[in-house]
Write a protein that holds these residues in place. Structure first.
Motif, short mmCIF file in Angstrom:
data_model
loop_
_atom_site.label_atom_id
_atom_site.label_comp_id
_atom_site.label_asym_id
_atom_site.label_seq_id
_atom_site.Cartn_x
_atom_site.Cartn_y
_atom_site.Cartn_z
N ALA A 51 45.43 -4.67 -3.11
CA ALA A 51 44.84 -4.75 -1.68
C ALA A 51 43.20 -4.89 -2.16
O ALA A 51 42.70 -5.86 -1.39
CB ALA A 51 45.03 -3.71 -0.75
N ASP A 52 42.76 -4.04 -2.81
CA ASP A 52 41.60 -4.18 -3.21
C ASP A 52 41.03 -5.65 -3.90
O ASP A 52 39.91 -6.07 -3.52
CB ASP A 52 41.03 -3.05 -4.24
CG ASP A 52 40.09 -1.99 -3.64
OD1 ASP A 52 39.89 -2.23 -2.45
OD2 ASP A 52 39.71 -1.07 -4.35
N ALA A 53 41.75 -5.97 -4.66
CA ALA A 53 41.60 -7.26 -5.19
C ALA A 53 41.76 -8.38 -4.15
O ALA A 53 40.83 -9.24 -4.14
CB ALA A 53 42.73 -7.63 -6.26
N VAL A 90 39.97 3.23 -13.60
CA VAL A 90 39.54 1.95 -13.17
C VAL A 90 38.91 1.91 -11.77
O VAL A 90 37.80 1.44 -11.61
CB VAL A 90 40.90 0.90 -13.30
CG1 VAL A 90 40.42 -0.39 -12.57
CG2 VAL A 90 41.46 0.71 -14.63
N LEU A 91 39.65 2.76 -11.13
CA LEU A 91 39.16 3.00 -9.63
C LEU A 91 37.62 3.61 -9.64
O LEU A 91 36.85 3.35 -8.88
CB LEU A 91 40.14 3.64 -8.79
CG LEU A 91 41.02 2.87 -8.09
CD1 LEU A 91 42.26 3.47 -7.34
CD2 LEU A 91 40.65 1.77 -7.02
N GLY A 92 37.72 4.83 -10.49
CA GLY A 92 36.38 5.36 -10.60
C GLY A 92 35.23 4.60 -10.75
O GLY A 92 34.13 4.55 -10.41
N ALA A 93 35.56 3.75 -12.05
CA ALA A 93 34.30 2.80 -12.24
C ALA A 93 34.08 1.91 -11.29
O ALA A 93 33.03 1.54 -11.00
CB ALA A 93 35.00 2.02 -13.67
N LYS A 116 40.98 -5.81 -10.56
CA LYS A 116 41.58 -4.95 -9.66
C LYS A 116 42.88 -5.42 -9.81
O LYS A 116 44.15 -4.57 -9.66
CB LYS A 116 41.08 -5.38 -8.43
CG LYS A 116 39.85 -4.41 -8.14
CD LYS A 116 39.34 -4.62 -6.72
CE LYS A 116 38.11 -3.85 -6.50
NZ LYS A 116 37.41 -4.24 -5.17
N PHE A 117 43.32 -6.90 -9.70
CA PHE A 117 44.62 -7.57 -9.34
C PHE A 117 45.55 -7.25 -10.86
O PHE A 117 46.63 -6.43 -10.52
CB PHE A 117 44.45 -8.97 -9.51
CG PHE A 117 45.94 -9.63 -9.38
CD1 PHE A 117 46.71 -9.54 -8.35
CD2 PHE A 117 46.61 -10.30 -10.67
CE1 PHE A 117 48.11 -10.33 -8.08
CE2 PHE A 117 47.75 -10.70 -10.48
CZ PHE A 117 48.61 -10.83 -9.44
N PHE A 118 44.85 -7.40 -12.13
CA PHE A 118 45.87 -7.00 -13.09
C PHE A 118 45.87 -5.46 -13.31
O PHE A 118 47.00 -4.86 -13.82
CB PHE A 118 45.17 -7.55 -14.50
CG PHE A 118 45.16 -9.11 -14.53
CD1 PHE A 118 46.49 -9.57 -14.97
CD2 PHE A 118 44.31 -10.01 -14.33
CE1 PHE A 118 46.76 -10.86 -15.03
CE2 PHE A 118 44.55 -11.22 -14.51
CZ PHE A 118 45.65 -11.90 -15.05
N GLY A 170 49.79 -1.52 -13.22
CA GLY A 170 49.76 -0.14 -12.97
C GLY A 170 50.47 0.25 -11.66
O GLY A 170 50.35 1.54 -11.29
N ASN A 171 51.32 -0.35 -11.10
CA ASN A 171 52.22 -0.25 -10.01
C ASN A 171 51.25 0.23 -8.84
O ASN A 171 52.20 1.06 -7.92
CB ASN A 171 53.23 0.78 -10.42
CG ASN A 171 54.17 0.08 -11.42
OD1 ASN A 171 54.52 -0.89 -11.55
ND2 ASN A 171 54.69 1.00 -12.36
#
Length: 291
Positions: A39-41, A117-120, A25-27, A32-33
């Motif tokens: 925040a998720d990370a 990424v978010l979907g996965a 998530k962080f990277f 990915g701006n």
């Protein structure tokens, strides 16, 4: 011991998953701006530390009874749950503060590939929630329930981030902050989940008796024990993964003390055999006049 080992394996599964997701998530958010992903990370990092607390709590709660703790150490579980809720509140406050800062500071729109990424992530977190939540129900563990809701709150923040990024990408200029507002919406969900986790743990610490189904099961089993002519008071207290029971059982008032004592032990042994999650079982014998 088998129940404790299953709980520990479940927490380790959560901990390793959250650690891997925090990095992803962080990277993804950085390149990915997307602050919603960052925040998720942050939440996933907090979840890792929370999982460590849960692991410590489960190990301590499983310690056998001793002279100072005749009912065992199960109360450690809800106390650890309070700490986990505290971690969640701190992470929510951190996310909210940074989201507001980002809203006030112009920045480019997120990259479209972050949606994949978010979907996965959403799929994985929902699978994790179902697995851990099912085990929390099986083991009657409040701290595992808190662990499960970490996964669900993480899935919710990811859904909010997905919607925010989608709006930012397709909305174009002027919608760059959509994922920051999504992070604020996620904060509201996190705080709501904090209450859902906190309330049952508080009830456990306060010895709240809301175990109607277990009470009925205990009464049904007791009625099948030879010499028991019914039951009266039945008080249940939860401590960790164990339930401690005080039960008043009716027996023939003409029996000797020895006979009443033997029936009480038979009832106690039967209840513990039929309901493995019972801990300390105290049987009080009430004389019953048989007409």
């Amino acid at each position: 011991m088998a129940r404790q080992n299953l709980a520990i394996r479940t927490v380790i599964f959560s901990m390793l998953g959250n650690a891997a997701l925090a990095v992803i998530k962080f990277f993804s958010g950085f390149f990915g701006n997307s602050f919603a992903l960052i925040a998720d990370a942050i939440e996933s990092v907090v979840d890792v530390f929370a999982s460590i607390l849960v692991l410590i709590g489960i190990r301590y709660a499983a310690r056998p009874a001793d002279d100072n703790h005749p009912y065992g150490h199960g109360k450690a579980e809800p106390l650890i749950t309070f700490l986990v809720v505290g971690f969640l509140i701190v992470s929510a406050a951190t996310i909210a503060y940074q989201a507001v800062q980002n809203i006030l500071t112009p920045h480019p729109s997120p990259k479209s590939w972050t949606l994949w990424v978010l979907g996965a992530i959403i799929l994985w977190k929902e699978i994790s929630f179902q697995l851990v939540n099912n085990r929390s129900k099986k083991l009657k563990s409040s701290s595992l329930k808190a662990e499960a809701w970490h996964h669900r709150s993480d899935a919710i923040t990811s859904v909010a981030a997905f919607i925010g990024i989608l709006i930012a990408i397709f909305g174009g200029e002027g919608f760059e902050v959509a994922d920051d507002y999504a992070a604020l919406i996620a904060v509201a969900f996190i705080l709501y989940n904090c209450y859902n986790i906190f309330r049952p743990a508080l009830g456990e610490v306060m010895d709240e008796d809301n175990h109607e189904e277990l009470t009925e099961t205990i009464r049904r089993i007791a009625s099948q024990v030879q010499g028991v002519n019914g039951t009266e008071k039945c008080y249940i207290r939860k401590a960790g993964m164990k339930y401690h029971v005080d039960l008043h059982a009716n027996v023939d008032g003409n029996l000797t003390v020895r006979e009443g004592h033997d029936i009480a032990h038979q009832l106690q042994d039967t209840l513990k055999r039929e309901i493995p999650e019972l801990g300390h079982v105290l049987i009080h014998i009430e004389p019953f006049e048989i007409s």
